[in-house]
Scaffold this motif. Structure first.
Motif, PDB file in Angstrom:
ATOM      1  N   MET A  91      27.290  40.943  49.155  1.00 33.38           N
ATOM      2  CA  MET A  91      28.666  40.509  49.357  1.00 33.38           C
ATOM      3  C   MET A  91      29.137  40.755  50.784  1.00 33.38           C
ATOM      4  O   MET A  91      30.241  40.410  51.153  1.00 33.38           O
ATOM      5  CB  MET A  91      29.606  41.234  48.381  1.00 33.38           C
ATOM      6  CG  MET A  91      29.413  40.815  46.930  1.00 33.38           C
ATOM      7  SD  MET A  91      30.326  41.857  45.783  1.00 33.38           S
ATOM      8  CE  MET A  91      31.996  41.688  46.359  1.00 33.38           C
ATOM      9  N   GLY A  92      28.302  41.400  51.629  1.00 33.81           N
ATOM     10  CA  GLY A  92      28.716  41.624  53.004  1.00 33.81           C
ATOM     11  C   GLY A  92      29.674  42.790  53.099  1.00 33.81           C
ATOM     12  O   GLY A  92      29.530  43.801  52.418  1.00 33.81           O
ATOM     13  N   GLU A  93      30.701  42.668  53.970  1.00 31.69           N
ATOM     14  CA  GLU A  93      31.655  43.742  54.161  1.00 31.69           C
ATOM     15  C   GLU A  93      32.480  43.979  52.906  1.00 31.69           C
ATOM     16  O   GLU A  93      32.696  43.082  52.100  1.00 31.69           O
ATOM     17  CB  GLU A  93      32.573  43.411  55.333  1.00 31.69           C
ATOM     18  CG  GLU A  93      31.860  43.326  56.669  1.00 31.69           C
ATOM     19  CD  GLU A  93      32.825  43.080  57.806  1.00 31.69           C
ATOM     20  OE1 GLU A  93      34.047  43.012  57.540  1.00 31.69           O
ATOM     21  OE2 GLU A  93      32.371  42.955  58.943  1.00 31.69           O
ATOM     22  N   THR A  94      32.967  45.215  52.778  1.00 36.34           N
ATOM     23  CA  THR A  94      33.774  45.574  51.618  1.00 36.34           C
ATOM     24  C   THR A  94      35.096  44.811  51.632  1.00 36.34           C
ATOM     25  O   THR A  94      35.780  44.739  52.651  1.00 36.34           O
ATOM     26  CB  THR A  94      34.047  47.086  51.619  1.00 36.34           C
ATOM     27  OG1 THR A  94      32.805  47.783  51.512  1.00 36.34           O
ATOM     28  CG2 THR A  94      34.932  47.473  50.443  1.00 36.34           C
ATOM     29  N   VAL A  95      35.462  44.244  50.492  1.00 38.44           N
ATOM     30  CA  VAL A  95      36.720  43.520  50.338  1.00 38.44           C
ATOM     31  C   VAL A  95      37.773  44.484  49.812  1.00 38.44           C
ATOM     32  O   VAL A  95      37.599  45.079  48.743  1.00 38.44           O
ATOM     33  CB  VAL A  95      36.565  42.327  49.379  1.00 38.44           C
ATOM     34  CG1 VAL A  95      37.902  41.608  49.203  1.00 38.44           C
ATOM     35  CG2 VAL A  95      35.503  41.367  49.880  1.00 38.44           C
ATOM     36  N   ARG A  96      38.851  44.633  50.548  1.00 38.51           N
ATOM     37  CA  ARG A  96      39.933  45.548  50.164  1.00 38.51           C
ATOM     38  C   ARG A  96      40.950  44.781  49.325  1.00 38.51           C
ATOM     39  O   ARG A  96      41.473  43.758  49.750  1.00 38.51           O
ATOM     40  CB  ARG A  96      40.581  46.152  51.405  1.00 38.51           C
ATOM     41  CG  ARG A  96      39.586  46.900  52.285  1.00 38.51           C
ATOM     42  CD  ARG A  96      40.188  47.350  53.607  1.00 38.51           C
ATOM     43  NE  ARG A  96      41.179  48.400  53.424  1.00 38.51           N
ATOM     44  CZ  ARG A  96      42.482  48.247  53.523  1.00 38.51           C
ATOM     45  NH1 ARG A  96      42.988  47.038  53.813  1.00 38.51           N
ATOM     46  NH2 ARG A  96      43.314  49.244  53.328  1.00 38.51           N
ATOM     47  N   VAL A  97      41.218  45.308  48.119  1.00 35.29           N
ATOM     48  CA  VAL A  97      42.017  44.575  47.136  1.00 35.29           C
ATOM     49  C   VAL A  97      43.227  45.395  46.698  1.00 35.29           C
ATOM     50  O   VAL A  97      43.122  46.604  46.452  1.00 35.29           O
ATOM     51  CB  VAL A  97      41.156  44.230  45.896  1.00 35.29           C
ATOM     52  CG1 VAL A  97      41.994  43.495  44.846  1.00 35.29           C
ATOM     53  CG2 VAL A  97      39.961  43.381  46.301  1.00 35.29           C
ATOM     54  N   LEU A  98      44.373  44.700  46.584  1.00 37.29           N
ATOM     55  CA  LEU A  98      45.579  45.263  45.979  1.00 37.29           C
ATOM     56  C   LEU A  98      45.822  44.526  44.668  1.00 37.29           C
ATOM     57  O   LEU A  98      45.821  43.294  44.646  1.00 37.29           O
ATOM     58  CB  LEU A  98      46.782  45.093  46.915  1.00 37.29           C
ATOM     59  CG  LEU A  98      48.165  45.437  46.349  1.00 37.29           C
ATOM     60  CD1 LEU A  98      48.284  46.935  46.104  1.00 37.29           C
ATOM     61  CD2 LEU A  98      49.268  44.971  47.305  1.00 37.29           C
ATOM     62  N   LEU A  99      46.030  45.263  43.577  1.00 36.42           N
ATOM     63  CA  LEU A  99      46.260  44.665  42.264  1.00 36.42           C
ATOM     64  C   LEU A  99      47.729  44.768  41.895  1.00 36.42           C
ATOM     65  O   LEU A  99      48.315  45.850  41.957  1.00 36.42           O
ATOM     66  CB  LEU A  99      45.425  45.378  41.196  1.00 36.42           C
ATOM     67  CG  LEU A  99      43.909  45.391  41.392  1.00 36.42           C
ATOM     68  CD1 LEU A  99      43.250  46.185  40.266  1.00 36.42           C
ATOM     69  CD2 LEU A  99      43.368  43.973  41.425  1.00 36.42           C
ATOM     70  N   ALA A 100      48.331  43.646  41.480  1.00 35.70           N
ATOM     71  CA  ALA A 100      49.739  43.628  41.082  1.00 35.70           C
ATOM     72  C   ALA A 100      49.857  43.059  39.675  1.00 35.70           C
ATOM     73  O   ALA A 100      49.594  41.870  39.448  1.00 35.70           O
ATOM     74  CB  ALA A 100      50.560  42.793  42.065  1.00 35.70           C
ATOM     75  N   ASP A 101      50.242  43.916  38.729  1.00 33.89           N
ATOM     76  CA  ASP A 101      50.400  43.500  37.334  1.00 33.89           C
ATOM     77  C   ASP A 101      51.291  44.517  36.647  1.00 33.89           C
ATOM     78  O   ASP A 101      51.124  45.727  36.853  1.00 33.89           O
ATOM     79  CB  ASP A 101      49.035  43.428  36.633  1.00 33.89           C
ATOM     80  CG  ASP A 101      49.097  42.651  35.326  1.00 33.89           C
ATOM     81  OD1 ASP A 101      49.828  43.082  34.409  1.00 33.89           O
ATOM     82  OD2 ASP A 101      48.420  41.619  35.224  1.00 33.89           O
ATOM     83  N   ASP A 102      52.255  44.038  35.856  1.00 30.46           N
ATOM     84  CA  ASP A 102      53.188  44.976  35.234  1.00 30.46           C
ATOM     85  C   ASP A 102      52.669  45.575  33.937  1.00 30.46           C
ATOM     86  O   ASP A 102      53.334  46.428  33.342  1.00 30.46           O
ATOM     87  CB  ASP A 102      54.544  44.306  35.000  1.00 30.46           C
ATOM     88  CG  ASP A 102      54.476  43.170  34.006  1.00 30.46           C
ATOM     89  OD1 ASP A 102      53.434  42.489  33.949  1.00 30.46           O
ATOM     90  OD2 ASP A 102      55.468  42.945  33.280  1.00 30.46           O
ATOM     91  N   HIS A 103      51.495  45.156  33.477  1.00 33.87           N
ATOM     92  CA  HIS A 103      50.904  45.734  32.270  1.00 33.87           C
ATOM     93  C   HIS A 103      49.919  46.828  32.683  1.00 33.87           C
ATOM     94  O   HIS A 103      48.832  46.523  33.187  1.00 33.87           O
ATOM     95  CB  HIS A 103      50.193  44.669  31.444  1.00 33.87           C
ATOM     96  CG  HIS A 103      51.132  43.670  30.846  1.00 33.87           C
ATOM     97  ND1 HIS A 103      51.464  42.500  31.496  1.00 33.87           N
ATOM     98  CD2 HIS A 103      51.827  43.675  29.676  1.00 33.87           C
ATOM     99  CE1 HIS A 103      52.322  41.812  30.742  1.00 33.87           C
ATOM    100  NE2 HIS A 103      52.554  42.508  29.642  1.00 33.87           N
ATOM    101  N   PRO A 104      50.273  48.103  32.483  1.00 32.39           N
ATOM    102  CA  PRO A 104      49.442  49.187  33.015  1.00 32.39           C
ATOM    103  C   PRO A 104      48.027  49.215  32.445  1.00 32.39           C
ATOM    104  O   PRO A 104      47.081  49.541  33.169  1.00 32.39           O
ATOM    105  CB  PRO A 104      50.214  50.464  32.643  1.00 32.39           C
ATOM    106  CG  PRO A 104      51.159  50.048  31.564  1.00 32.39           C
ATOM    107  CD  PRO A 104      51.489  48.620  31.817  1.00 32.39           C
ATOM    108  N   VAL A 105      47.861  48.861  31.186  1.00 31.03           N
ATOM    109  CA  VAL A 105      46.527  48.899  30.594  1.00 31.03           C
ATOM    110  C   VAL A 105      45.626  47.867  31.263  1.00 31.03           C
ATOM    111  O   VAL A 105      44.488  48.161  31.654  1.00 31.03           O
ATOM    112  CB  VAL A 105      46.586  48.656  29.071  1.00 31.03           C
ATOM    113  CG1 VAL A 105      45.170  48.538  28.500  1.00 31.03           C
ATOM    114  CG2 VAL A 105      47.336  49.784  28.381  1.00 31.03           C
ATOM    115  N   TYR A 106      46.146  46.650  31.419  1.00 31.74           N
ATOM    116  CA  TYR A 106      45.351  45.596  32.071  1.00 31.74           C
ATOM    117  C   TYR A 106      45.128  45.936  33.537  1.00 31.74           C
ATOM    118  O   TYR A 106      44.003  45.808  34.054  1.00 31.74           O
ATOM    119  CB  TYR A 106      46.063  44.247  31.950  1.00 31.74           C
ATOM    120  CG  TYR A 106      45.229  43.095  32.467  1.00 31.74           C
ATOM    121  CD1 TYR A 106      44.315  42.457  31.629  1.00 31.74           C
ATOM    122  CD2 TYR A 106      45.329  42.655  33.787  1.00 31.74           C
ATOM    123  CE1 TYR A 106      43.531  41.408  32.092  1.00 31.74           C
ATOM    124  CE2 TYR A 106      44.548  41.617  34.262  1.00 31.74           C
ATOM    125  CZ  TYR A 106      43.648  40.995  33.407  1.00 31.74           C
ATOM    126  OH  TYR A 106      42.864  39.970  33.870  1.00 31.74           O
TER     127      TYR A 106
END
Length: 215
Positions: free
Chosen positions: A1-16
């Motif tokens: 996958m090459g360089e590390t992809v930095r991800v922010l997750l936005a979801d109001d359902h804490p379990v998901y």
């Protein structure tokens, strides 16, 4: 996958949200740098953390995912947004597209589809689930081209910097002339390249000079 992809997750359902964070965090090449429980947190987190990709739910409190996407892409267009939602109707899909999302998946997508979307968007591509790809193509085909002057997608500051780029100024020279930090200039130049869909400074100069800037 090459360089590390930095991800922010936005979801109001804490379990998901937490489950997806754990899943992605266990993969090589992906780093979950933060999570957000609503649209306001997503916008603030994107501005502070500058992730490569934001994975965005649509229905969230305080600020929905569409408006959050619009705010993030306007502020930092180099950040790719992948909408991951239960909503599959055209209205939501097209609203996300207009807001600047470069990916759109339904929450029924499997792990491989989600990872593929994240990595593709991080590399500047647009990617959509197979069930909606045809509608996306039709949407783009029907979208009118803006004619309100050269580069209406740029902010006033980006126009100013592009004109100096077209005049042959280097980033340090622009920073000095406009009393900006070198980092601010670099970020603006990166945003300009993204908005103009150009690969490098030389191509941006050609586009700008063809439009009458920098002469």
């Amino acid at each position: 996958m090459g360089e590390t992809v930095r991800v922010l997750l936005a979801d109001d359902h804490p379990v998901y949200r937490d489950g997806l964070a754990a899943l992605l965090g266990s993969l090589d090449g992906v780093e979950v740098v933060g999570t957000a429980a609503d649209g306001v947190e997503a916008v603030d987190g994107a501005r502070e953390l500058q992730p490569d990709v934001v994975v965005m739910d649509v229905q969230m409190p305080r600020l929905d995912g569409i408006e959050a996407t619009r705010a993030i892409t306007a502020d930092s267009p180099h950040i790719g947004v992948v909408v991951l939602t239960m909503a599959e109707e055209d209205q939501t899909l097209f609203a996300a597209m207009r807001a600047g999302a470069r990916g759109y998946l339904l929450k029924g997508a499997n792990q491989a589809e989600i990872v593929r979307a994240i990595t593709a968007v991080a590399q500047g591509e647009a990617i959509f689930g197979p069930a909606i790809a045809r509608r996306v193509a039709e949407f783009f085909a029907a979208t009118p081209v803006a004619t309100s002057g050269p580069f209406p997608q740029l902010t006033e500051r980006e126009h100013e910097i592009l004109a100096l780029v077209a005049a042959g100024r280097s980033n340090p020279q622009i920073a000095t002339e406009l009393f900006l930090s070198p980092k601010t200039v670099r970020n603006n130049v990166s945003n300009i390249f993204t908005k103009l869909h150009v690969a490098d400074r030389a191509e941006a100069i050609i586009r700008a000079r063809d439009a009458g800037l920098g002469r």
